[in-house]
Design a protein around this motif. Structure first.
Motif, PDB file in Angstrom:
ATOM      1  N   UNK A  36     -12.282 -40.574 -44.065  1.00 41.69           N
ATOM      2  CA  UNK A  36     -12.588 -40.737 -42.643  1.00 41.69           C
ATOM      3  C   UNK A  36     -14.070 -41.046 -42.493  1.00 41.69           C
ATOM      4  N   UNK A  37     -14.442 -41.554 -41.346  1.00 41.05           N
ATOM      5  CA  UNK A  37     -15.850 -41.896 -41.133  1.00 41.05           C
ATOM      6  C   UNK A  37     -16.286 -41.534 -39.720  1.00 41.05           C
ATOM      7  N   UNK A  38     -17.593 -41.385 -39.562  1.00 37.58           N
ATOM      8  CA  UNK A  38     -18.197 -41.155 -38.254  1.00 37.58           C
ATOM      9  C   UNK A  38     -19.452 -42.010 -38.184  1.00 37.58           C
ATOM     10  N   UNK A  39     -19.755 -42.472 -36.997  1.00 34.36           N
ATOM     11  CA  UNK A  39     -20.922 -43.337 -36.816  1.00 34.36           C
ATOM     12  C   UNK A  39     -22.188 -42.506 -36.608  1.00 34.36           C
ATOM     13  N   UNK A  40     -23.253 -42.920 -37.269  1.00 35.82           N
ATOM     14  CA  UNK A  40     -24.556 -42.312 -37.005  1.00 35.82           C
ATOM     15  C   UNK A  40     -25.183 -43.020 -35.807  1.00 35.82           C
ATOM     16  N   UNK A  41     -26.210 -42.404 -35.230  1.00 36.17           N
ATOM     17  CA  UNK A  41     -26.951 -43.036 -34.142  1.00 36.17           C
ATOM     18  C   UNK A  41     -27.783 -44.192 -34.691  1.00 36.17           C
ATOM     19  N   UNK A  42     -28.304 -45.006 -33.806  1.00 39.20           N
ATOM     20  CA  UNK A  42     -29.088 -46.164 -34.235  1.00 39.20           C
ATOM     21  C   UNK A  42     -30.325 -45.760 -35.030  1.00 39.20           C
ATOM     22  N   UNK A  43     -30.848 -44.555 -34.775  1.00 39.35           N
ATOM     23  CA  UNK A  43     -32.026 -44.065 -35.517  1.00 39.35           C
ATOM     24  C   UNK A  43     -31.641 -43.285 -36.777  1.00 39.35           C
ATOM     25  N   UNK A  44     -30.343 -43.213 -37.065  1.00 39.05           N
ATOM     26  CA  UNK A  44     -29.887 -42.505 -38.255  1.00 39.05           C
ATOM     27  C   UNK A  44     -29.521 -41.055 -38.013  1.00 39.05           C
ATOM     28  N   UNK A  45     -29.769 -40.547 -36.814  1.00 39.93           N
ATOM     29  CA  UNK A  45     -29.454 -39.145 -36.527  1.00 39.93           C
ATOM     30  C   UNK A  45     -27.949 -38.952 -36.368  1.00 39.93           C
ATOM     31  N   UNK A  46     -27.537 -37.690 -36.390  1.00 43.83           N
ATOM     32  CA  UNK A  46     -26.121 -37.338 -36.322  1.00 43.83           C
ATOM     33  C   UNK A  46     -25.866 -36.566 -35.040  1.00 43.83           C
ATOM     34  N   UNK A  47     -24.883 -36.999 -34.259  1.00 46.13           N
ATOM     35  CA  UNK A  47     -24.569 -36.339 -32.998  1.00 46.13           C
ATOM     36  C   UNK A  47     -23.921 -34.977 -33.246  1.00 46.13           C
ATOM     37  N   UNK A  48     -23.970 -34.134 -32.208  1.00 47.61           N
ATOM     38  CA  UNK A  48     -23.448 -32.770 -32.327  1.00 47.61           C
ATOM     39  C   UNK A  48     -21.975 -32.735 -32.686  1.00 47.61           C
ATOM     40  N   UNK A  49     -21.175 -33.660 -32.126  1.00 43.59           N
ATOM     41  CA  UNK A  49     -19.741 -33.633 -32.409  1.00 43.59           C
ATOM     42  C   UNK A  49     -19.461 -33.943 -33.882  1.00 43.59           C
ATOM     43  N   UNK A  84     -29.906 -38.407 -44.240  1.00 49.98           N
ATOM     44  CA  UNK A  84     -29.854 -37.461 -45.372  1.00 49.98           C
ATOM     45  C   UNK A  84     -30.576 -36.154 -45.035  1.00 49.98           C
ATOM     46  N   UNK A  85     -31.594 -36.212 -44.171  1.00 48.18           N
ATOM     47  CA  UNK A  85     -32.271 -34.985 -43.740  1.00 48.18           C
ATOM     48  C   UNK A  85     -31.320 -34.112 -42.923  1.00 48.18           C
ATOM     49  N   UNK A  86     -30.573 -34.755 -42.037  1.00 49.57           N
ATOM     50  CA  UNK A  86     -29.568 -34.016 -41.259  1.00 49.57           C
ATOM     51  C   UNK A  86     -28.541 -33.376 -42.184  1.00 49.57           C
ATOM     52  N   UNK A  87     -28.083 -34.134 -43.161  1.00 47.24           N
ATOM     53  CA  UNK A  87     -27.077 -33.619 -44.096  1.00 47.24           C
ATOM     54  C   UNK A  87     -27.630 -32.449 -44.913  1.00 47.24           C
ATOM     55  N   UNK A  88     -28.866 -32.574 -45.364  1.00 49.95           N
ATOM     56  CA  UNK A  88     -29.469 -31.499 -46.150  1.00 49.95           C
ATOM     57  C   UNK A  88     -29.598 -30.222 -45.314  1.00 49.95           C
ATOM     58  N   UNK A  89     -30.059 -30.367 -44.069  1.00 50.98           N
ATOM     59  CA  UNK A  89     -30.194 -29.196 -43.196  1.00 50.98           C
ATOM     60  C   UNK A  89     -28.835 -28.561 -42.911  1.00 50.98           C
ATOM     61  N   UNK A  90     -27.823 -29.406 -42.671  1.00 55.15           N
ATOM     62  CA  UNK A  90     -26.472 -28.885 -42.451  1.00 55.15           C
ATOM     63  C   UNK A  90     -26.007 -28.114 -43.681  1.00 55.15           C
ATOM     64  N   UNK A  91     -26.289 -28.656 -44.860  1.00 53.65           N
ATOM     65  CA  UNK A  91     -25.917 -27.993 -46.105  1.00 53.65           C
ATOM     66  C   UNK A  91     -26.617 -26.657 -46.272  1.00 53.65           C
TER      67      UNK A  91
END
Length: 324
Positions: free
Chosen positions: A66-79, A105-112
């Protein structure tokens, strides 16, 4: 915290523009004996949406992709972050940090780090120029980092100072704001019970001033309440209960009145204030009688509720003049 006894794994990774780097990640994951991939969750930009077909080719039809779209600046939305949290409830999560923008990748690392994922990986080149796939250690003290950086302190302080500019220099609101700052300071020194005590004192003073004002008498008479019940001499705990009931009763009475449509905003505000007072009554009792049970979450919520109450007072047409 990730608590999972399942053997099935979910790979979370960003889309790649370069097929070869994505393929290296896929093969590295497949060789990893710790992972048994049953699902892949791709974070793709508009430029990397074709990655789904690549991973389908490498992992076959049995793996859910499955996939989800990132924002234009690369950030990840709350949903999208919520989807990651839900995946962590059901799978052994592996996070790949090799591809995607630095922001993603920064968002992913923080989530991790927040989810305490112990399987995070990144590809890099060794001294011979060959790609290697290495494990990345999560930062275990992420909640402590937010305290050290004073992230919450800055946000709460900003909220308070916006209220300060709306009130008179020598008003009661200024005193409440100073008291809230003391509650924040105590929180960041880990004095959680002291923080709650500072926050509840704001309520005690607010209610004391309302009791002395014309507003209290007017509301009580309009609600046909027994004035002796609201004597200025009653204790703080009883005062919290009676004032909460007063706001609730007045709001309900106005809601039923067909002539007070213009007060609907005020009605909702007083109901919110009644709920906030009720919550702080519980915290006041806990801080007074069960001081050792006050947690970080309790202190944080008490501060948030006290600041929320000050905002409500600032918005109330009925009450704000008492404190400005």
């Amino acid at each position: 915290m990730q608590i999972n006894n399942k053997k099935s794994s979910c790979l979370i990774t960003s889309g790649a523009i370069n097929r070869s780097t994505a393929e290296f990640v896929a093969k590295s994951v497949q060789k990893n004996n710790e992972l048994h991939i049953e699902q892949i969750f791709l974070l793709c930009s508009q430029a990397t949406s074709g990655n789904v077909e690549w991973y389908r080719e490498w992992f076959g039809e049995d793996v859910i992709i499955s996939e989800a779209k990132t924002q234009s600046d690369g950030s990840i939305k709350d949903d999208v972050l919520l989807r990651i949290i839900n995946l962590a409830k059901n799978y052994d999560i592996a996070i790949d940090l090799s591809n995607g923008t630095k922001t993603t990748t920064s968002y992913l690392f923080l989530a991790g780090c927040f989810l305490e994922i112990d399987k995070m990986y990144i590809s890099s080149r060794d001294s011979n120029g060959n790609y290697v796939y290495n494990k990345v250690s999560a930062f275990k003290e992420i909640s402590s980092l937010s305290k050290i950086a004073n992230i919450d302190l800055l946000r709460y302080s900003t909220d308070l100072e916006s209220l300060r500019t709306d009130s008179n220099e020598f008003s009661l609101m200024q005193l409440f704001i100073d008291q809230a700052h003391k509650a924040i300071e105590a929180f960041f020194k880990s004095g959680y019970s002291e923080s709650v005590q500072f926050a509840t004192k704001i309520y005690e003073r607010i209610l004391a001033e309302i009791f002395k004002s014309r507003v209290y008498e007017s509301l009580a008479q309009e609600c046909e309440l027994d004035m002796s019940k609201l004597s200025p001499n009653i204790g703080h705990a009883r005062r919290l209960i009676e004032m909460s009931n007063l706001f609730s009763n007045y709001a309900e009475k106005q809601r039923r009145s067909k002539n007070d449509i213009h007060k609907k905003g005020e009605i909702a505000l007083l109901e919110k204030l009644s709920n906030a007072i009720n919550m702080m009554r519980i915290y006041r009792n806990t801080a007074s009688h069960e001081i050792d049970s006050i947690s970080e979450i309790d202190a944080r919520h008490a501060i948030q509720t006290s600041i929320y109450t000050l905002k409500l007072l600032n918005q109330s047409e009925i009450l704000k003049e008492t404190f400005k």
